[in-house]
Design an enzyme around this catalytic site. Structure first.
Site, PDB file in Angstrom:
ATOM      1  N   ASP A 185       0.832  -1.201   0.000  1.00 36.93           N
ATOM      2  CA  ASP A 185       0.000   0.000   0.000  1.00 36.93           C
ATOM      3  C   ASP A 185       0.877   1.266   0.000  1.00 36.93           C
ATOM      4  OD1 ASP A 185      -2.854   0.924   0.431  1.00 36.93           O
ATOM      5  OD2 ASP A 185      -1.914   1.917   2.147  1.00 36.93           O
ATOM      6  N   GLU A 202      14.181 -15.084   0.762  1.00 34.24           N
ATOM      7  CA  GLU A 202      14.599 -16.127   1.716  1.00 34.24           C
ATOM      8  C   GLU A 202      13.667 -17.326   1.616  1.00 34.24           C
ATOM      9  OE1 GLU A 202      14.330 -14.195   5.501  1.00 34.24           O
ATOM     10  OE2 GLU A 202      16.098 -12.939   5.128  1.00 34.24           O
TER      11      GLU A 202
HETATM   12  C1  GLC Z   1      -4.276   2.979  -0.629  1.00 39.23           C
HETATM   13  C2  GLC Z   1      -5.507   2.131  -0.466  1.00 39.23           C
HETATM   14  C3  GLC Z   1      -6.632   3.002  -0.002  1.00 39.23           C
HETATM   15  C4  GLC Z   1      -6.259   3.631   1.311  1.00 39.23           C
HETATM   16  C5  GLC Z   1      -4.931   4.351   1.235  1.00 39.23           C
HETATM   17  C6  GLC Z   1      -4.384   4.649   2.588  1.00 39.23           C
HETATM   18  O1  GLC Z   1      -4.405   3.912  -1.637  1.00 39.23           O
HETATM   19  O2  GLC Z   1      -5.787   1.459  -1.643  1.00 39.23           O
HETATM   20  O3  GLC Z   1      -7.834   2.299   0.122  1.00 39.23           O
HETATM   21  O4  GLC Z   1      -7.248   4.535   1.698  1.00 39.23           O
HETATM   22  O5  GLC Z   1      -3.951   3.581   0.588  1.00 39.23           O
HETATM   23  O6  GLC Z   1      -3.934   3.487   3.213  1.00 39.23           O
END
Ligand code: GLC
Length: 554
Positions: free
Chosen positions: A218, A269
């Site tokens: 993310d 790993e």
């Molecule tokens: C990413 C995710 C989204 C979230 C953001 C903050 O863009 O896909 O849903 O709100 O990160 O974590």
């Protein structure tokens, strides 16, 4: 039904995988509390196997206050009790692996949830402490520190800084500010802190040890920030202002790659090495950096989600994505929808110039979407992307042709975007409404206890049970396409045939082709029609807004 024979020890599986995103709270609810869970998901593994996917990407399932749909993680090594527990997680891994389906989990390294023990410790410990140094705390500006330390803004609207009470002041006032590029409940980590780096390597091992096959990273472009004093001005977050030389103040800085090289060492790993895909919103030319073999391996290609339904634009975007992946030694990733986007069956049913957030504020009334057109194009687009080399990421419900729920009432909204923007933007909930599994019953078979976001009555038409029984349904189209793809897809080679305006012809090794029409009909060449998103008559003319796959005899 095709026999799934994919080898779980294949180290290159991710290069051509069809990955299905499960947004767990809205997929299937096993215990009837209105929130989807692992029990519900385990129960639907046969559905996923029958669909023919290669992997599940599971959005955050960790303990969370749900300030941002689970992307505010309070404990990276556990399962939210409303969703299940670690024993059920192990059952999920086993159930998926039995069906030769791999599991990719979401990992959220840019920020934790504000209920994370580290953040709680940081608040209690006060300025200058090692506890605060894991996050980004600064004194405020102004005579009494009453102004935020910089003009940085949150993705969700408003300032990216929130002030906290000073633990040493009896009145609990006058404290520092902490940075959150998303909601206030999502404090950003300071990735120059070695403890933060070590912690995430350990978290990767925790899940890889539990059989997880890969990670979706993310906000991968956000970890490194220029925190030198005085903090630079950055009043607006937008692709247009993002620098493309690795020196942007907040995003896509060069230092971020050193972090991911460290991750790759850990991922390697394992046997087979664990896969990873970056969610990086960076200047297009810099996307391949995240996908390098000594980094994450893949990065989402989002160009197509911005592309209106137009042959020239689609082709340009596809060729650019292919070239970028090739440059990195990676494989392309095709995406039409995810939990952050208006569902593509709806996007394609609206005029190309519609401002989607503004449209959602009209509850989908102005203009009214053309559902039939949107669905035809969505089916055609899916088949086009599934015919390309690389991996395809599907979002739960797109296999049903599910449209966006544009008329969610304001008081039902969960997305922090709604509150943070003073009720001027509805946010992303319309793509997160729990799936319809049956035509009747409580919450259309999602569970026995209602649904955390209201489902509209028309969901019935898109229910799995309804589509299962209709040979030409979108569900059966996806099943047929994935089964055919598993047999056909070979190599990374692709050429684009010399097609008339409004048509894209994809030619693959092994003598198969995919032909897509954008608003015009096209006669099909000779050959066996393997799959088609629309009926083709005896005249062998593919109607407008359709895709057909053909086997061309040599
Ligand atoms: C990413 C995710 C989204 C979230 C953001 C903050 O863009 O896909 O849903 O709100 O990160 O974590």
């Amino acid at each position: 039904m095709p026999i799934r024979s994919r080898d779980l020890t294949d180290p290159d599986w991710w290069r051509s995988a069809v990955v299905y995103q499960v947004y767990p709270r809205s997929f299937a609810d096993g215990d009837g509390d209105g929130i989807g869970d692992l029990a519900g998901l385990i129960d639907r593994v046969p559905y996923l196997a029958r669909l023919g996917i290669d992997a599940v990407w599971l959005s955050p399932f960790y303990p969370s206050a749900l300030a941002d749909g689970g992307y505010d993680v309070d404990d990276y090594r556990d399962v939210d009790p409303r969703i299940g527990d670690l024993t059920q997680f192990a059952e999920l891994v086993a159930a998926l692996h039995r069906e030769r389906i791999r599991l990719v989990v979401d990992i959220v390294p840019n920020h934790s949830g504000s209920g994370h023990r580290w953040f709680e410790a940081a608040l209690a410990a006060g300025p200058g402490s090692p506890e605060r140094a894991r996050y980004i705390f600064r004194d405020g500006l102004g005579e009494h520190g009453e102004l935020p330390p910089s003009d940085w803004v949150s993705h969700f609207g408003g300032s990216a800084w929130t002030r906290v009470p000073d633990p040493s002041s009896a009145a609990g006032r006058g404290g520092q500010w902490y940075l959150h590029l998303f909601a206030p409940e999502q404090p950003d980590f300071d990735w120059s802190n070695q403890e933060v780096r070590d912690e995430f390597l350990d978290i990767l091992r925790f899940w890889a040890d539990r059989g997880v096959d890969g990670f979706r990273v993310d906000v991968a472009h956000g970890l490194a920030k220029d925190l030198s004093e005085p903090l630079a001005s950055y009043p607006r977050i937008h692709r247009d202002v993002l620098k493309d030389d690795g020196t942007d103040v907040l995003f896509d800085r060069d230092e971020v790659h050193e972090i991911f090289r460290g991750w790759r060492t850990v991922l390697n790993e394992y046997e087979p090495p664990r896969a990873a895909v970056a969610e990086a919103w960076a200047a297009p030319a810099r996307l391949p950096l995240y996908a390098r073999p000594d980094e994450l391996g893949q990065t989402f290609e989002f160009d197509l989600v911005l592309e209106p339904w137009d042959a020239a634009g689609f082709r340009r975007s596809i060729e650019t994505s292919l070239a970028r992946a090739q440059a990195a030694g990676a494989s392309s990733t095709w995406v039409l929808s995810n939990h952050d986007l208006v569902r593509h069956a709806t996007r394609f049913g609206l005029p190309a110039d519609v401002d989607l957030p503004a449209w959602l504020m009209t509850h989908g009334a102005d203009p009214v979407e053309d559902r039939a057109l949107g669905l035809a194009r969505a089916r055609a687009a899916a088949l086009l992307l599934l015919a390309l080399p690389g991996s395809a990421y599907l979002y739960q419900g797109e296999e049903l042709g599910l449209p966006e729920v544009a008329d969610l009432p304001f008081d039902a909204l969960e997305d922090p975007i709604w509150e943070r923007n003073g009720h001027t933007e509805k946010g992303r909930d319309g793509a997160r409404v729990p799936l319809p599994w049956t035509a009747d019953g409580s919450s259309f078979g999602f569970g026995s206890g209602g649904s955390h976001l209201p489902q509209p009555g028309w969901f019935r038409e898109f229910a799995v049970s309804v589509e299962d029984a209709e040979p030409d349904s979108t569900l059966n189209l996806y099943r047929a396409a994935l089964a055919a793809r598993a047999e056909l897809l070979v190599g990374d080679g692709v050429t684009f045939g010399d097609a008339p305006d409004g048509v894209i012809e994809v030619q693959r090794e092994g003598g198969w082709r995919s032909i897509t029409t954008f608003g015009v009909p096209a006669p099909l060449p000779e050959g066996e029609i393997l799959v088609s998103s629309a009926a083709v008559g005896d005249d062998r003319v593919l109607p407008p807004d359709a895709t057909a796959w053909l086997r061309i005899s040599a």
